[in-house]
Design an enzyme around this catalytic site. Sequence first.
Site, PDB file in Angstrom:
ATOM      1  N   ASP A  74       0.817  -1.217   0.000  1.00 33.46           N
ATOM      2  CA  ASP A  74       0.000   0.000   0.000  1.00 33.46           C
ATOM      3  C   ASP A  74       0.853   1.270   0.000  1.00 33.46           C
ATOM      4  OD1 ASP A  74      -2.252  -1.539   0.175  1.00 33.46           O
ATOM      5  OD2 ASP A  74      -3.044  -0.601   1.977  1.00 33.46           O
ATOM      6  N   PHE A  75       2.081   1.145   0.461  1.00 35.13           N
ATOM      7  CA  PHE A  75       2.925   2.335   0.597  1.00 35.13           C
ATOM      8  C   PHE A  75       3.906   2.487  -0.560  1.00 35.13           C
ATOM      9  CE2 PHE A  75       1.696   0.535   4.629  1.00 35.13           C
ATOM     10  CZ  PHE A  75       0.999   1.589   5.194  1.00 35.13           C
TER      11      PHE A  75
END
Lengths: 407, 408
Positions: free
Chosen positions: A178-179
């Site tokens: 997600d990052f």
Amino acid sequence: MTQPFAQPFEGLRVLDFCWVVIGPMTTRYFSDFGAEVLRVESSLRPDVIRHGLPFAEGKPGTNRSGYWANYNSGKLGLSLNMGDERARYLAFRLATEWADVVTENFTPGTMEKWGLGYDALWEHNPGLVMFSASMLGRGGPYDSQPGFGPVLTALSGHTNFTGWPDRVPVSPYGAYTDFLIPHIAFTAVCAALDHKRRTGQGQYLDLSQLEAALYFAGPPVLDYLANGRIQTRNGNHDPDMAPHAVYRCDGNDRWCAIACLTDAEWRALAQTIGRPDLADDPGLAALDGRKRRESELDAAIEAWTITRSPDEVMQACQAAGVPAGAVRDCRDLFDDPQEAHRGHFVFMDHPEMGRYASDANCFLLSDATPEYRRAPLLGEHTEYVMRELLGMPESEFRALSDDGVFQ
Amino acid sequence: MLSPYRVIDLADDRGIFCGRVLADLGAEVIKVEPTTGDPARRIGPFYRDEPGVENSLFWQLYAANKKSAALDIASDAAREALRRLIASADFLVESFRPGYLDSLGLGYDDVHALNPALVYVSITPFGQDGPYRDFAATDLTGSALSGFAYLTGDPDRPPLRVSVPQFWTLGGAAGAAGAMTAYAHRVKTGRGQRVDVSCQQALTRTLSHAPQFWDMNEIILKRSGPFRPIGDGRNLRVNFECADGYVNYIQPGGATGGRGMAALCTWMEEHGEGHPLLSGTDFGTYGFGQLPDDVLDAMSETLEAFFRSRTKHYLSEEAIKRRVLLFPVNDPADVCSYPQLAARGFFRETEAPDGGSMTTLGPWVKSSERPLQLRRAPKLGEHTEEVLTGLGLSPDDIAGLRASGAAR
């Protein structure tokens, strides 16, 4: 040329249906740099990380999650009960009359179910850029499989590549992919917006989180495709560098990483740890010799690090030109002189949470300073959006509000 | 989408992904590399395991869609050509040690005077100044300083990095984001600017909510192996051994997690391998991390036994049918046979270094307007002549540069 000191995205309007992390982190770039970002939520089904740890003072609450606040700073909070036809119509109006960009990361089909699919919106707003980031992309046998960030590291290979060869793999912390993806996802949305600026044409961007994540673990995939080799996790060792490990230092769970990229760095390290005998050992002069005796070298290095603090080890190695990095825990990060120099943690005041820390962006611009503003309360700007942006009369706003349209 | 723009890419293996992202989106990315080849060309493994400047798979992946102009920028004549090239560009990307390009007269101030509209992206471990500015760094030491390693690994062993390097790849991705932010600003102001990326910060941003745990609750999260911490010192196992590898199953709590766990219980019962305590629990009523200790223990032991005797393929295919949140822990071979990737046509054929065909990763985003391009990585100096001719150099000029070793 307009005003020379305007923010990069001033005037840009983003209707943001994104939730959890990957989407909100992508759209936060826009709010940091001047765009108006409307974060669409519903109190009936709040974003799961609004109830994600940690909470200010440890007390749970919809407006108290530090996790949520970090990825939504500077956005406007709009609450719409999408189960109500009137709410869906208002969202449709925002998407077709107001927005330059619509963003979402639901399971494919959700926006269509609400009448907010790209085709329906495009008919009324042909310049619209729409961005979707579902877990596995649209189409294909698994596109409606539920899931969330942490499982993607299993699919992308990151999990299998994290850990010790003699043990079950671990995963990088949290919803790791997600990052990674927001940086390139945001880049793609910017490119689409520039295309629209020049041609007037909008477009639809469909990103599969899995496919994008593979670019962060790609070389071993090509190794398999070209050579049939199946690479695996290797602890902290590296085929092209030795020594290359994380060494125990003085203190409880304190460590420092040291890596020798070149033969010269190895000799400098051996001198630094007070082992000129190893520096002069011809059997260790080249990488293959050091790889063969890696555990012996690791023990010699740790005998030196174990009586020193991570910062002492790092400074001594760096002074000798050897790459070394103290292992920072999350408390240390707040005191790390380089992170502090760059202003990595930004502190903001929030009406319910008080003062809280958020991450700054990882790049500095010489000519623009991001505006970091606190995250909104759930639905905080609903009235502003309805009355100011859609021109809704007060009586109508009250009536819809009483009917639960803004829940 | 970015086809009107030209990018001069001076980044080596440490910032290589930035130019790739911009090239994918349609920009003309000219990789200006040493006449002996970019350092990225020496990173193994190699195509068919044959080392050579055209054979690095790392290079093949991250230099795809770029052009190559081989120039020795330490030579005055090549540097003059590079200056003219920079004057014609919209972006410059570099990943040298802070100060190196200044020493060649190609620092930000020099270049800004030459081309005030240029966006100048610098990707370094710690940024252009500050106490670590001149620190040497690798993926491992960067993983340590960013806070990543402390949170990753088994509690009884040292902190870990990922065995596939992440530090620079992430910095490169962040550089692309910074480049487009600066470009949007240029549209408003007419001026370029410097984008100063810190890979340390980029990796710190992957720590999820862990820094906030310290800031808000003074809790220092620790690495927990194949488990996830769920508060009060308790752990939930997420990675499990299976017959031929590993699978990942996270019981997320709430309604979705409840449905999935109920389906998993039914599945185990069908094989006579269920557990009465699990079958009697309404998982939907518990949030993530709220399961009672005895249920947590029963879950660990029952799932471990059920998964251990079955293959990851069987488990994950059956999980899809039953809507259980179980996924295979893919190794590279599994990635290449993952049905969803095949169905979306993700893998693509491209020209191999030996002129044959090789399979590689396809575009990472699909555009309804302009599908992303996919061209093999350039051969060393493949576009030198094209690029120099475009600057108005004559064939004699180019031959002269080549003869002196300033170009290849």
